[in-house]
Design an enzyme around this catalytic site. Structure first.
Site, short mmCIF file in Angstrom:
data_model
loop_
_atom_site.label_atom_id
_atom_site.label_comp_id
_atom_site.label_asym_id
_atom_site.label_seq_id
_atom_site.Cartn_x
_atom_site.Cartn_y
_atom_site.Cartn_z
N GLY A 1 -6.43 -42.28 75.59
CA GLY A 1 -6.38 -43.66 76.05
C GLY A 1 -7.77 -44.18 76.38
N SER B 1 -9.65 -46.28 74.71
CA SER B 1 -10.08 -47.54 74.11
C SER B 1 -10.12 -48.70 75.10
CB SER B 1 -9.14 -47.91 72.95
OG SER B 1 -7.82 -48.07 73.43
N ILE C 1 -9.09 -47.84 82.32
CA ILE C 1 -9.78 -46.78 83.05
C ILE C 1 -10.40 -45.78 82.08
CG2 ILE C 1 -9.44 -44.88 84.69
CD1 ILE C 1 -7.17 -46.58 85.97
N ASP D 1 -0.43 -41.45 68.39
CA ASP D 1 0.58 -41.79 69.39
C ASP D 1 0.97 -40.52 70.13
OD1 ASP D 1 2.72 -42.49 70.94
OD2 ASP D 1 3.83 -43.50 69.34
N ASN E 1 -5.96 -39.22 80.29
CA ASN E 1 -5.94 -40.52 80.95
C ASN E 1 -4.78 -41.40 80.48
OD1 ASN E 1 -7.21 -43.17 82.09
ND2 ASN E 1 -7.03 -43.51 79.87
N SER F 1 -1.61 -40.81 89.81
CA SER F 1 -1.46 -42.12 90.46
C SER F 1 -1.09 -41.88 91.91
CB SER F 1 -0.33 -42.91 89.77
OG SER F 1 0.00 -44.06 90.52
N TYR G 1 8.24 -43.61 86.15
CA TYR G 1 6.78 -43.49 86.33
C TYR G 1 6.46 -42.59 87.52
CZ TYR G 1 1.88 -45.04 86.68
OH TYR G 1 0.50 -45.08 86.74
N LYS H 1 4.44 -39.00 87.33
CA LYS H 1 3.16 -38.74 88.00
C LYS H 1 3.30 -37.63 89.03
CE LYS H 1 0.70 -41.76 85.71
NZ LYS H 1 -0.33 -41.33 84.74
N ILE I 1 -5.49 -50.73 90.03
CA ILE I 1 -6.78 -50.99 89.40
C ILE I 1 -6.54 -52.10 88.38
CG2 ILE I 1 -8.68 -49.99 88.06
CD1 ILE I 1 -8.27 -48.56 90.77
N1 NAD Z 1 -4.37 -49.41 86.46
C1 NAD Z 1 -3.71 -48.94 87.51
O1 NAD Z 1 -3.41 -49.66 88.45
C2 NAD Z 1 -3.34 -47.48 87.56
C3 NAD Z 1 -2.87 -46.99 88.78
C4 NAD Z 1 -2.51 -45.65 88.87
C5 NAD Z 1 -2.63 -44.84 87.78
N2 NAD Z 1 -3.07 -45.34 86.59
C6 NAD Z 1 -3.13 -44.41 85.46
O2 NAD Z 1 -4.40 -44.47 84.88
C7 NAD Z 1 -4.28 -44.21 83.48
C8 NAD Z 1 -4.97 -45.31 82.71
O3 NAD Z 1 -4.30 -46.53 82.99
P1 NAD Z 1 -4.92 -47.97 82.71
O4 NAD Z 1 -4.66 -48.79 83.90
O5 NAD Z 1 -6.30 -47.88 82.18
O6 NAD Z 1 -3.90 -48.48 81.60
P2 NAD Z 1 -4.09 -49.27 80.24
O7 NAD Z 1 -2.72 -49.69 79.85
O8 NAD Z 1 -5.15 -50.29 80.36
O9 NAD Z 1 -4.60 -48.13 79.30
C9 NAD Z 1 -3.74 -47.07 78.99
C10 NAD Z 1 -4.33 -46.33 77.84
O10 NAD Z 1 -3.39 -45.32 77.45
C11 NAD Z 1 -3.17 -45.41 76.07
N3 NAD Z 1 -1.84 -45.01 75.71
C12 NAD Z 1 -0.68 -45.41 76.26
N4 NAD Z 1 0.33 -44.87 75.58
C13 NAD Z 1 -0.21 -44.14 74.59
C14 NAD Z 1 0.31 -43.37 73.52
N5 NAD Z 1 1.64 -43.25 73.33
N6 NAD Z 1 -0.54 -42.75 72.67
C15 NAD Z 1 -1.87 -42.87 72.83
N7 NAD Z 1 -2.43 -43.59 73.81
C16 NAD Z 1 -1.60 -44.21 74.67
C17 NAD Z 1 -3.38 -46.87 75.73
O11 NAD Z 1 -3.70 -47.02 74.36
C18 NAD Z 1 -4.55 -47.24 76.64
O12 NAD Z 1 -5.77 -46.93 76.03
C19 NAD Z 1 -2.79 -44.08 83.21
O13 NAD Z 1 -2.42 -42.73 83.18
C20 NAD Z 1 -2.15 -44.76 84.37
O14 NAD Z 1 -0.85 -44.30 84.65
C21 NAD Z 1 -3.43 -46.64 86.47
#
Ligand code: NAD
Length: 278
Positions: free
Chosen positions: A18, A20, A23, A69, A96, A149, A162, A166, A195
């Site tokens: 993830g 691209s 986070i 995927d 991630n 998380s 979810y 986690k 975030i």
């Molecule tokens: N943003 C928040 O508030 C938050 C809070 C707690 C935990 N998190 C965790 O942090 C991590 C990153 O989250 P984020 O906020 O950057 O989310 P985001 O949706 O912006 O990015 C998620 C990334 O995961 C990739 N992804 C999702 N499903 C996928 C799949 N099937 N195959 C390949 N790639 C896949 C997406 O392409 C993307 O790059 C996650 O594990 C999320 O659960 C985020």
């Protein structure tokens, strides 16, 4: 070794799922800024993935991107093998990628449950398993960092799948920390609060009211976190400075988890004892 050198990642290669956007993107570029070569896995956003690759190579580091995927769990061992061979080895795995759906428990279908578990848990386990085997075989004292998380620690309504996923990542990480410790491999989690990324973009919720309510309960600055707020923890855990940290979690939530109930809202307003005259 100087304090600066302890955070230097030169000569290390990181694989970030993830990577691209959100986070993962921030951590990918942050590790590269500290000297790491970085491979990212992304689901569909090719243009964004290429931009991350360009950002990393413009720092003078090597970068790779593969579209995959992660719900296709049967192919994950091969993905690890391909990445390992392409990059010439791996020191840091950052699981991630993650997804979530906001829906009442009775609306959760086998599809949303299974996809959540596949990406948030199965992929974390299978990639960790495959990469750790290679690290051990190569004598590499590697690092596994899992994006968990605060929902892995305390539940929220509408997120049963979810939360469960986690929570599983938390226990998986501690389990692996014990088994991989003797090989010098550390396993830790980063637990963000909210975030600002695209992850909750499709949640069916009164966004304005929720955001206003939530931000009012963040002790640190009454704001959501930013991607940059997560990067330092990843650098620490990936670097030599984090060599003796394992089985731990770093919560990045602006202090929300410190508080049982927002009692402070019902107390008299804070007044400084030095400047307020009493
Ligand atoms: N943003 C928040 O508030 C938050 C809070 C707690 C935990 N998190 C965790 O942090 C991590 C990153 O989250 P984020 O906020 O950057 O989310 P985001 O949706 O912006 O990015 C998620 C990334 O995961 C990739 N992804 C999702 N499903 C996928 C799949 N099937 N195959 C390949 N790639 C896949 C997406 O392409 C993307 O790059 C996650 O594990 C999320 O659960 C985020």
């Amino acid at each position: 070794m100087s304090a600066h050198e302890r955070f230097d990642l030169s000569g290390r290669t990181a694989l970030i799922t993830g990577g691209s956007r959100g986070i993962g993107r921030g951590i990918a570029i942050g590790l590269a800024q500290h000297g790491a070569d970085v491979a990212i896995v992304y689901r569909s956003a090719e243009r964004e993935a290429n931009e991350v690759v360009e950002a990393i190579t413009s720092l003078g580091r090597r970068a790779w991107a593969e579209r995959y995927d992660l719900a296709e769990t049967d192919g994950l061992a091969d993905l690890a093998a391909r990445t390992w061979d392409a990059t010439g080895g791996g020191h840091v795995l950052i699981n991630n990628a993650g997804l979530g759906y906001l829906e009442h428990f009775n609306r959760i279908t086998p599809e949303t449950w299974n996809r959540t578990m596949a990406v948030n848990v199965d992929a974390v386990f299978r990639l960790s398993q495959a990469m750790a085997e290679r690290m051990i075989a190569g004598g590499i004292q590697g690092r596994i960092i899992n994006l968990s998380s605060v929902n892995g620690l305390v539940a929220e309504a509408g997120l049963a799948h979810y939360n469960a996923s986690k929570g599983a990542v938390e226990m998986l990480s501690q389990s692996l920390a014990i088994e991989l410790g003797p090989h010098g491999i550390t396993v830790n989690t980063i637990c963000p609060g909210i975030i600002e990324t695209e992850i909750g973009g499709e949640f069916d919720i009164d966004v304005e009211a929720f955001c206003q309510y939530f931000k009012a309960h963040v002790p640190l600055g009454q704001r959501f976190g930013e991607v940059e707020d997560c990067v330092g923890a990843a650098v620490l855990l990936a670097s030599r400075a984090g060599a003796y940290i394992t089985g731990q979690r770093i919560v990045i939530d602006g202090g929300v988890m410190c508080e049982q109930v927002p009692r402070i809202q019902f107390m008299p307003r804070y007044r400084n004892t030095l400047t307020a005259g009493d």
